[in-house]
Design a protein around this motif. Structure first.
Motif: not given
Ligand code: SF4
Ligand code: SF4
Length: 306
Positions: A165-189
């Motif tokens: 779910g999301t809330i769009l806001l007109n406020l500046e907040l402290e931002y999280d770091i976007p996720a970069e780590e691929d959880p799949c590795g070699n998995c193709r299940k």
């Protein structure tokens, strides 16, 4: 900013959300070619609304003028409360209880109201699968997780059985770091075990082949070529999440609204096949299933019975 962001996350937790992150609002232009290619191949099936207004869906400004931040929440819906009668038609976990749109909107409204009490200038807009916005992309931006090969966002702790779910806001907040780590590795299940080979190699889905789409979004009868692969599924499909090793630690959700009633859990094949229109409305009127037409739902039950 830091304090307000922390307080928003605390409040989200108090309201029952399992995850909460914050992303900086921006135009998600890097998604445009992927979406356009997906549409050009017809992978969106009959969901024509997905082909419309693509630039709008990339730009949070189109939903909230002056949008600066996107608060993204995750609510676990995993349930071990499976249907109890073997051989019964199978409903996807996300539809076990009350419609998640209603449950999440109500929580997000409370969160937004609370934000407005501490920041009187705050303006916000809530979305739960209800507006032209790339919710999965924002979940990644807000650090909630990274898309698996099955296209679903995977969080390291919760797994992938959660609503965004999301809330769009007109406020500046402290931002999280976007996720970069691929959880799949070699998995193709998920690719290997998808019954209808609906998962493409670029973390997108061919909705024309996906049981979830065919049983929920598809307006007409399920094409006969897919009927042997339904394996009793009549509403949605959890297979590509069930086989995912990242869901090994999935835990029962703590949202009572998502629990299946004993009445539905105890229904056997004959009771499903003989559901009257009145029973359908009584049992599923408040569930996401109630969004389907009775005729379509009964057609799914017939198809799943082979
Ligand atoms: S929901 Fe089911 S049919 Fe759709 S991609 Fe996943 S496993 Fe395949
Ligand atoms: S089953 Fe494997 S490939 Fe698919 S989403 Fe999970 S980890 Fe990724």
């Amino acid at each position: 900013m830091k304090l307000l962001t922390e307080d928003i996350k605390k409040k989200a937790e108090e309201l029952g959300f399992d995850l909460c992150g914050v992303a900086k609002a921006r135009v998600l232009s890097e998604y445009e070619p992927v979406i356009k290619e997906w549409i050009s191949k017809g992978f969106h099936d009959k969901m024509e609304y997905l082909a419309r207004d693509i630039p709008k869906r990339l730009n949070p400004e189109a939903l909230l003028s002056g949008a600066k931040s996107i608060v993204v929440t995750g609510l676990n819906y995993y349930s071990e409360n499976r249907q109890k009668v073997p051989g019964s038609p199978i409903v996807s976990r996300y539809a076990y209880g009350i419609d998640y749109h209603d449950v999440i909107s109500s929580k997000l409204k409370k969160l937004l109201e609370w934000i407005k009490t501490v920041e009187t200038e705050a303006e916000g807009r809530i979305t739960v699968d209800s507006a032209p916005i790339l919710e999965k992309a924002w979940a990644r931006e807000a650090g909630l997780g990274y898309p698996g090969r099955n296209s679903i966002i995977i969080n390291k702790t919760v797994g992938s059985f959660f609503f965004i779910g999301t809330i769009l806001l007109n406020l500046e907040l402290e931002y999280d770091i976007p996720a970069e780590e691929d959880p799949c590795g070699n998995c193709r299940k998920c690719i290997e075990e998808c019954p209808t080979h609906a998962i493409n190699d670029n973390r997108t889905i061919d909705a024309r082949r996906c049981i979830s789409n065919l049983t929920i979004e598809g307006r007409g009868a399920i094409p006969s070529e897919f009927i042997p692969y339904l394996e009793h599924r009549i509403y949605g499909c959890d297979k590509c999440q069930e086989v995912c090793p990242r869901n090994r630690n999935a835990r029962q959700n703590k949202t009572p609204e998502f629990y299946m009633s004993d009445e539905i859990a105890g229904m056997g094949p004959a009771e499903w096949r003989n559901l009257s229109r009145e029973q359908f409305l009584k049992l599923f009127g408040k569930s996401p299933i109630g969004r389907l037409k009775y005729e379509k739902f009964m057609g799914n039950i017939e198809a799943a019975a082979g």
